[in-house]
Motif scaffolding. Structure first.
Motif, short mmCIF file in Angstrom:
data_model
loop_
_atom_site.label_atom_id
_atom_site.label_comp_id
_atom_site.label_asym_id
_atom_site.label_seq_id
_atom_site.Cartn_x
_atom_site.Cartn_y
_atom_site.Cartn_z
N LEU A 17 -27.25 -19.11 -17.25
CA LEU A 17 -27.51 -18.79 -15.85
C LEU A 17 -26.45 -17.82 -15.35
O LEU A 17 -25.31 -17.82 -15.83
CB LEU A 17 -27.50 -20.07 -15.01
CG LEU A 17 -28.56 -21.12 -15.34
CD1 LEU A 17 -28.32 -22.39 -14.53
CD2 LEU A 17 -29.96 -20.58 -15.09
N LEU A 31 -33.22 -24.75 -13.10
CA LEU A 31 -33.17 -23.29 -13.17
C LEU A 31 -33.15 -22.82 -14.62
O LEU A 31 -33.79 -21.82 -14.97
CB LEU A 31 -31.92 -22.77 -12.44
CG LEU A 31 -31.97 -22.70 -10.92
CD1 LEU A 31 -30.60 -22.32 -10.37
CD2 LEU A 31 -33.02 -21.70 -10.45
N ALA A 69 -30.98 -17.65 -11.41
CA ALA A 69 -31.77 -17.90 -12.62
C ALA A 69 -31.59 -16.73 -13.59
O ALA A 69 -31.26 -15.60 -13.18
CB ALA A 69 -33.24 -18.06 -12.26
N ASP A 85 -36.58 -20.67 -17.07
CA ASP A 85 -36.62 -19.48 -17.92
C ASP A 85 -36.35 -19.80 -19.38
O ASP A 85 -36.05 -18.89 -20.18
CB ASP A 85 -35.61 -18.44 -17.42
CG ASP A 85 -35.99 -17.88 -16.07
OD1 ASP A 85 -37.20 -17.71 -15.82
OD2 ASP A 85 -35.08 -17.62 -15.26
#
Length: 474
Positions: free
Chosen positions: A287, A276, A254, A280
């Motif tokens: 990523l 993922l 992540a 965020d």
């Protein structure tokens, strides 16, 4: 100096006759066996304090030092006995050393177990005077015996595999061979001894000469328990797949949260990476991926308390995904050369392009042909590599274990609850529910799935079914 060996190791277990074998080895003028040199509870023998000036404390700090001392300062070729629960550091040193002669002593595990139980009960581990023999009977405990058997078998397989990998061989001695003078002299010759024994050691006496039926107080119960043991491991699932590496570049972390995803190919990778990214509030391109061993170590150091996870997919769905993505498709990421080989050798009626004429009946025929290929491929019967896209999930997980064993092994059908749970373990109790991506395929699996396909896949991936408890796909 011996042309082949510098020292020897006797791989044995308790109650296998190792004391008697040691006595006969010591009868050769040029050999000396120093007992259980690496027993974690004593050095050499229960009442000894050192071997050739090396104390137990010195041995614990540096086991290689004792090995070197046995090689250099024994009066003749030195060696020692080693059991499966002795210092594991020694096993690594000796198995890799072709100058170490390996002697493997074995005994019927039922006999050794009963003898072990009697010795525990009487406290008599060696007998030199028959008049002082202590008598007792063993009590057979099925669970205890199965543990005993599993440990012995695992150790023997370890020895065999390591010797194969290093191109070495061992001198195998069965318990019954110990009374054969010719075999003992043959062992001496193998160790480079010009002398021959005229007789075997007469000091040690057989402690329990009775039939085993007279040595066990619940013999009928033992017979019944042993009848249910699969002595020849007939129920095992043969595994011919090559060992897999960890595939570190495929790992995905992540952007901010301390989560590391270990993808299993042909699984729900898109759903997981999309989640993922959402976690965020970044794009999937942001990523962290394409790790090297070094960058992965650095990420771990920078993310103390991280959690790693992988996701299992039902074998039927995974095989179908691999077929659609890698074989049926002709787009980026597909395997055009493998496709041609499969079409030729397994008679798949795959079209050059999937169009409106490609229906469920054709798709089912092609998929079953692909399953025929998978069965042969995973059994090592084709020249095509076992690709990560369809390697068994058990094998993939074993590859992960070499670098980063996953903290969590999730199931695809539980992602909506389990991904937020995993995120919470990494400090994100506000994690969103994942948006499961429906993969676009020409013909959905449910249109062709039936009992025949389930049976075929179960046969191919039986180890996955058994290991992870998979039932039918639908």
């Amino acid at each position: 100096m011996n042309d082949r060996f510098d020292y020897f190791i006797v791989f044995a277990e308790m109650r296998t006759g190792s004391n008697f074998l040691e006595a006969n080895l010591n009868a050769f003028p040029g050999l000396v066996c120093h007992g259980e040199a690496f027993n974690p509870h004593f050095i050499g023998y229960p009442n000894s304090t050192e071997i050739l000036g090396i104390s137990q404390e010195m041995r614990e700090k540096d086991p290689a030092r004792l090995i070197d001392t046995i090689k250099q300062h024994s009066e003749g070729m030195g060696g020692f006995r080693y059991f499966h629960d002795h210092d594991p550091r020694v096993l690594e040193l000796c198995l890799a050393d072709p100058r170490c002669a390996k002697i493997v002593l074995t005994r019927n595990p039922v006999d050794s177990y009963v003898s072990w139980k009697i010795a525990q009960a009487t406290g008599q581990w060696k007998l030199t005077n028959v008049k002082k023999r202590k008598d007792s009977k063993a009590h057979f405990d099925r669970g205890d015996f199965e543990t005993h058997l599993a440990e012995l078998q695992a150790f023997q397989v370890l020895l065999l595999n390591e010797l194969q990998k290093t191109g070495q061989t061992a001198f195998y001695v069965a318990y019954e061979d110990l009374q054969d003078l010719d075999v003992m002299n043959g062992l001496g010759r193998w160790l480079g001894q010009p002398d021959q024994l005229e007789s075997l050691d007469g000091k040690l006496k057989k402690q329990n000469p009775e039939p085993i039926s007279e040595k066990v107080d619940n013999f009928a119960e033992m017979e019944q328990a042993l009848a249910h043991l699969d002595q020849f491991n007939l129920t095992r699932t043969p595994n011919f797949e090559p060992r897999r590496n960890a595939v570190v570049p495929s790992y995905v972390a992540a952007a901010k949260t301390r989560l590391l995803y270990l993808p299993i190919r042909s699984g729900p990778e898109l759903s997981v990476t999309k989640w993922l990214a959402a976690l965020d509030a970044v794009s999937q391109d942001e990523l962290t991926s394409r790790f090297s061993q070094k960058s992965l170590r650095d990420w771990k150091k920078d993310n103390t308390g991280f959690r790693s996870f992988t996701v299992l997919r039902h074998p039927v769905a995974r095989a179908h995904a691999a077929f659609c993505e890698k074989i049926l498709s002709t787009g980026p990421g597909s395997f055009s050369k493998i496709r041609k080989t499969i079409v030729k050798n397994f008679k798949l009626p795959l079209p050059e392009e999937v169009d409106d004429s490609y229906d469920a009946a054709i798709h089912r025929t092609c998929f079953i042909g692909f399953l025929d290929f998978l069965k042969a491929n995973l059994a090592g019967q084709t020249g095509v590599r076992v690709d990560a896209s369809w390697a068994s999930q058990v094998q993939v997980l074993q590859g992960f274990a070499d670098v980063t064993p996953p903290d969590f092994i999730l199931r695809e059908d539980e992602l909506d609850t389990m991904l937020p749970f995993v995120a919470a373990r990494a400090g994100r109790s506000d994690a969103p529910v994942p948006d499961i991506v429906t993969e676009i395929v020409p013909v959905p699996l449910e249109s062709i799935y039936d009992a025949e396909i389930e049976s075929l896949v179960n046969n191919i991936y039986n180890k996955d079914y058994v290991s992870f408890g998979f039932g039918p796909w639908r």
